[in-house]
Enzyme design. Structure first.
Site, mmCIF file in Angstrom:
data_model
loop_
_atom_site.group_PDB
_atom_site.id
_atom_site.type_symbol
_atom_site.label_atom_id
_atom_site.label_comp_id
_atom_site.label_asym_id
_atom_site.label_seq_id
_atom_site.Cartn_x
_atom_site.Cartn_y
_atom_site.Cartn_z
ATOM 1 N N THR A 46 1.031 1.349 -5.589
ATOM 2 C CA THR A 46 -0.396 1.026 -5.650
ATOM 3 C C THR A 46 -1.176 2.112 -6.386
ATOM 4 O OG1 THR A 46 -0.201 -0.094 -3.514
ATOM 5 C CG2 THR A 46 -2.418 0.452 -4.267
ATOM 6 N N TYR A 67 -1.449 -11.823 -0.209
ATOM 7 C CA TYR A 67 -2.147 -13.046 -0.616
ATOM 8 C C TYR A 67 -1.501 -14.292 -0.001
ATOM 9 C CZ TYR A 67 -4.616 -16.605 -3.233
ATOM 10 O OH TYR A 67 -5.368 -17.707 -3.560
ATOM 11 N N TYR A 100 7.357 -1.062 3.144
ATOM 12 C CA TYR A 100 6.000 -0.548 3.049
ATOM 13 C C TYR A 100 5.058 -1.476 3.790
ATOM 14 C CZ TYR A 100 1.705 1.170 0.712
ATOM 15 O OH TYR A 100 0.466 1.678 0.421
ATOM 16 N N ILE A 109 4.148 9.875 2.095
ATOM 17 C CA ILE A 109 4.015 9.405 0.716
ATOM 18 C C ILE A 109 2.523 9.448 0.426
ATOM 19 C CG2 ILE A 109 4.387 7.514 -0.897
ATOM 20 C CD1 ILE A 109 6.819 6.699 0.763
#
Length: 294
Positions: free
Chosen positions: A46, A109, A135, A206
């Site tokens: 991202t 989505y 994730y 992370i």
């Protein structure tokens, strides 16, 4: 036991010059990170604006990261999407390029059910032979990996070795830890919760801000293992800047800091746009104060 990494990894940004990737600045930034104690490169996530990168661009970025890492630290490729077939394709390609592991987000989505998560992650994991880190970031995807789901996946797929937990819920981490064995790795996806995450047995972070302050984040991890009071001091020093990054969506603020350090222009791909000048000035002043305070 051998983990893919422990400590601070950087969710690496992608620099642009007028919408084209600035590969030289990307390489220079990675070199800076490696020379300042970062423990892993996470590329095409991202923070790297992967949603607006082409397949060729992603492959080139991974190749550069593998070259800079040179086997000294792992390169982890973000290959997840809401299309299982695409995720499998990107995962196989990343493995062929030579990455050390994959980071795979929950579908967004269109989302899915917990049963669908088992099928989705399982299909991706079974398509490769390298480690896979799941994730979980419900703020972006609208769904969460349930503890029971993680337990099934970790048991059925031995190369699912870790989870990046960006739920912001430390009690959820406790529930997840009960369903896996000690070889399974947990990485925080929230810079502001890094220290309490470590105190509960987390194995690393992370990080977004580690793009700009890699040594500080690795120092905090190491101190958390030996000198908790010193780790708390580092966390307190970093917190105002971490909090200030919430001025806009990630990676809009962090890319300003990376540009300020000399790694490319302050440029993003639409639909992301830069901060207003006043907000830039405030953030940069705080960044410089944080650096000098160290």
């Amino acid at each position: 036991m051998t983990r893919l990494f422990t400590g601070a990894a950087a969710a690496v940004t992608t620099p642009f010059i007028k919408d084209r990737i600035d590969y030289d600045s990307f390489k220079n930034h990675l070199t800076y990170l490696k020379n300042n104690s970062i423990q892993a490169f996470v590329v095409n996530g991202t923070t790297g604006e992967s949603a607006t990168l082409t397949h060729k661009e992603k492959a080139t970025l991974l190749s550069i990261a593998i070259d800079v890492a040179d086997g000294d630290i792992p390169v982890i490729a973000g290959t997840g999407s809401n299309n299982t077939a695409d995720s499998i394709h990107y995962s196989k390609e990343a493995e062929k390029l030579g990455v050390d592991g994959l980071l795979v987000i929950t579908p967004y989505y269109n989302k899915t059910s917990q049963k669908g998560l088992v099928a989705h992650f399982g299909a991706i994991a079974d398509s490769v032979s390298i480690p896979v880190i799941l994730y979980d970031v419900p703020a972006r995807t609208g769904m969460t990996i349930a503890p029971e789901t993680l337990g099934v996946l970790a048991k059925q797929h031995k190369n699912i070795v870790g989870l990046k937990d960006a739920t912001g819920d430390l009690s959820h981490l406790n529930r997840l830890q009960y369903v896996v064995d000690d070889s399974f790795s947990f990485y925080s996806g929230n810079d502001d919760l890094a220290l309490p995450f470590y105190s509960l047995g987390g194995h690393g972070l992370i990080s977004v801000l580690a793009n700009a302050l890699p040594k500080e984040y690795q120092d905090m991890y190491e101190m958390a293992q030996r000198l908790p009071k010193r780790a708390a001091q580092i966390s307190h020093k970093l917190f105002p800047l971490v909090d200030a990054l919430n001025v806009d969506v990630n990676p809009i603020p962090i890319k300003l800091l990376i540009s300020h350090l000399g790694f490319g222009e302050y440029s993003l791909r639409l639909p992301l746009v830069p901060l207003e000048k006043m907000a830039q000035d405030v953030l940069l002043e705080l960044f410089e104060h944080t650096r000098k305070d160290g």
